[in-house]
Write a protein that holds these residues in place. Structure first.
Motif, short mmCIF file in Angstrom:
data_model
loop_
_atom_site.label_atom_id
_atom_site.label_comp_id
_atom_site.label_asym_id
_atom_site.label_seq_id
_atom_site.Cartn_x
_atom_site.Cartn_y
_atom_site.Cartn_z
N PHE A 84 0.73 -1.21 -0.12
CA PHE A 84 -0.14 0.12 0.12
C PHE A 84 0.96 1.17 -0.03
CE2 PHE A 84 -2.39 -3.41 1.65
CZ PHE A 84 -3.87 -3.09 1.11
N ILE A 85 0.69 2.03 -0.97
CA ILE A 85 1.33 3.32 -0.95
C ILE A 85 0.38 4.61 -0.78
CG2 ILE A 85 2.69 4.73 -2.50
CD1 ILE A 85 3.43 2.10 -4.09
N LEU A 86 0.66 5.45 0.11
CA LEU A 86 0.04 6.76 0.67
C LEU A 86 0.64 7.78 -0.03
CD1 LEU A 86 -2.27 8.07 1.99
CD2 LEU A 86 -0.89 7.99 4.17
N THR A 87 0.23 8.20 -1.10
CA THR A 87 0.69 9.49 -1.69
C THR A 87 0.24 10.94 -0.83
OG1 THR A 87 -0.84 9.43 -3.33
CG2 THR A 87 1.29 8.83 -4.15
N VAL A 88 1.17 11.82 -0.36
CA VAL A 88 0.50 12.93 0.39
C VAL A 88 1.28 13.99 -0.38
CG1 VAL A 88 0.74 11.59 2.58
CG2 VAL A 88 2.90 12.67 1.75
N ARG A 89 0.79 15.41 0.11
CA ARG A 89 1.20 16.58 -0.50
C ARG A 89 0.99 17.54 0.73
NH1 ARG A 89 -1.39 18.79 -6.00
NH2 ARG A 89 -0.11 20.81 -6.44
N GLU A 90 1.84 18.61 0.54
CA GLU A 90 1.65 19.61 1.57
C GLU A 90 0.18 20.13 1.23
OE1 GLU A 90 1.18 23.60 3.18
OE2 GLU A 90 1.40 23.41 0.99
N LYS A 91 -0.58 20.41 2.67
CA LYS A 91 -1.95 20.59 2.75
C LYS A 91 -2.61 21.52 1.98
CE LYS A 91 -4.61 20.68 6.34
NZ LYS A 91 -5.22 20.14 7.53
N LYS A 172 12.85 5.87 -2.78
CA LYS A 172 11.68 5.34 -1.76
C LYS A 172 11.00 4.18 -2.65
CE LYS A 172 9.98 7.71 1.39
NZ LYS A 172 9.00 8.62 2.34
N LEU A 173 10.33 4.50 -3.65
CA LEU A 173 9.48 3.43 -4.30
C LEU A 173 10.08 2.07 -4.47
CD1 LEU A 173 6.67 2.71 -5.07
CD2 LEU A 173 7.60 3.82 -7.56
N CYS A 174 11.46 2.23 -4.88
CA CYS A 174 12.00 0.83 -5.48
C CYS A 174 12.50 0.39 -4.30
CB CYS A 174 13.29 0.94 -6.47
SG CYS A 174 12.47 1.89 -7.98
N GLY A 175 12.90 1.16 -3.12
CA GLY A 175 13.30 0.51 -1.90
C GLY A 175 11.95 -0.14 -1.22
N PHE A 176 11.12 0.39 -1.19
CA PHE A 176 9.79 -0.26 -0.75
C PHE A 176 9.28 -1.75 -1.23
CE2 PHE A 176 5.03 -0.26 -0.71
CZ PHE A 176 4.73 -0.70 0.83
#
Length: 307
Positions: A84-91, A172-176
């Motif tokens: 599961f990948i939760l993409t976030v962003r400065e609100k 980060k993505l490939c490490g995960f």
């Protein structure tokens, strides 16, 4: 993707405008066949009936965006071993982007009834509202991030929090996912709304304020496109869109009529209507032979119709 179980999938749990298109493109580049925002009738029916063993996942190994955002616990149960990948962003930036996205989307979604039906449903599920509401969206953003992180707090190997808009990407993505880094830049998807905003800026740079221009866009850009200028649909009757011309001769006749009667000084072809330039070859030849091409790129083709 050896580390994902036989039934496991990859789910992008980020809310709208958090880089979910870029994530989908990245997963596909890594060999994880993924779909962004599936809104087909079958997915709609399954989600409405609470069937989370989604049929689309017989064909795809990943899904991103709000069709799956709220169902992470159920999907975790249906597809053991998933990531599961939760993409976030400065609100604050996220809220501004959502506000523009919702305003533009609601201008054109009436032309796409299946999308409109699905989005009204899933927006109500995720945000508790169909229209953009800043306070509600801000609350949902905080609650969603908190709930996802709480659910996976004892399973850090199954959840990645990724800020694509902030510059995070392959490392980060490939490490995960425990896969090698690809020999390609991380995709930064140019979504429809981003293209539309760029196109509006380009029209504003070329078409003077107050001018009338013919807009060929398959009714996809919305009435709010190119503020301060007057777009005329093509074909047109009484200011309303009247459908595509039957042939190039009709198109040329209507073009010349609008130059005289409506005072049209430019004609703008948006990318959804680029097929016109091939299908109506006579019209395209007429424009090339008689008028200056003011712009041509992947978003727009503009001809200056002034003498």
């Amino acid at each position: 993707m050896d580390k994902i179980g036989n039934q496991g999938k990859v789910f992008g749990l980020g809310l709208s405008k958090t880089g979910t298109s870029s994530l989908t493109d990245a997963l596909n580049l890594l060999g994880v066949k993924s779909a962004h925002y599936p809104h087909d009738e079958r997915t709609y029916d399954e989600l409405r009936s609470g069937n989370y063993r989604l049929s689309i996942l017989e064909e795809y190994d990943g899904i991103a965006d709000i069709p799956v955002t709220s169902y992470f616990a159920q999907l975790d149960g249906e597809f053991p071993g998933s990531k599961f990948i939760l993409t976030v962003r400065e609100k604050e930036a996220w809220l501004r982007s959502c506000e523009v996205h919702w305003r533009l989307m609601m201008e054109w979604w009436h032309n796409f009834p299946q999308f409109k039906k699905f989005h009204e449903f899933i927006s109500a599920v995720v945000y508790g509202t169909i229209d953009f509401n800043r306070d509600r969206f801000a609350y949902v953003y905080d609650a969603h991030v908190r709930n996802v992180c709480e659910y996976f707090k004892d399973r850090p190997e199954d959840l990645l929090v990724l800020d694509i808009c902030g510059g995070e990407g392959w490392d980060k993505l490939c490490g995960f996912l425990e896969v090698p880094l690809p020999d390609a830049p991380f995709p930064r998807a140019n979504e429809w709304m981003h293209l539309l905003m760029q196109a509006a800026q380009e029209v504003a740079q070329i078409v003077p304020a107050g001018e009338t221009f013919i807009l060929v866009d398959e009714q996809g850009f919305g009435s709010d496109f190119a503020r301060g200028r007057r777009p005329v649909p093509f074909l047109e009757r009484g200011g309303e869109y009247w459908g595509a011309p039957s042939d190039s001769e009709t198109a040329i006749s209507e073009l010349e009529r609008l130059r005289v009667e409506a005072g049209a000084r430019f004609i703008v072809f948006g990318w959804p209507a680029f097929w016109w330039l091939e299908h109506y070859a006579g019209l395209h030849a007429h424009l090339r032979s008689n008028f200056r091409r003011a712009l041509e790129n992947e978003r727009l083709v503009i001809f200056d119709l002034r003498p």
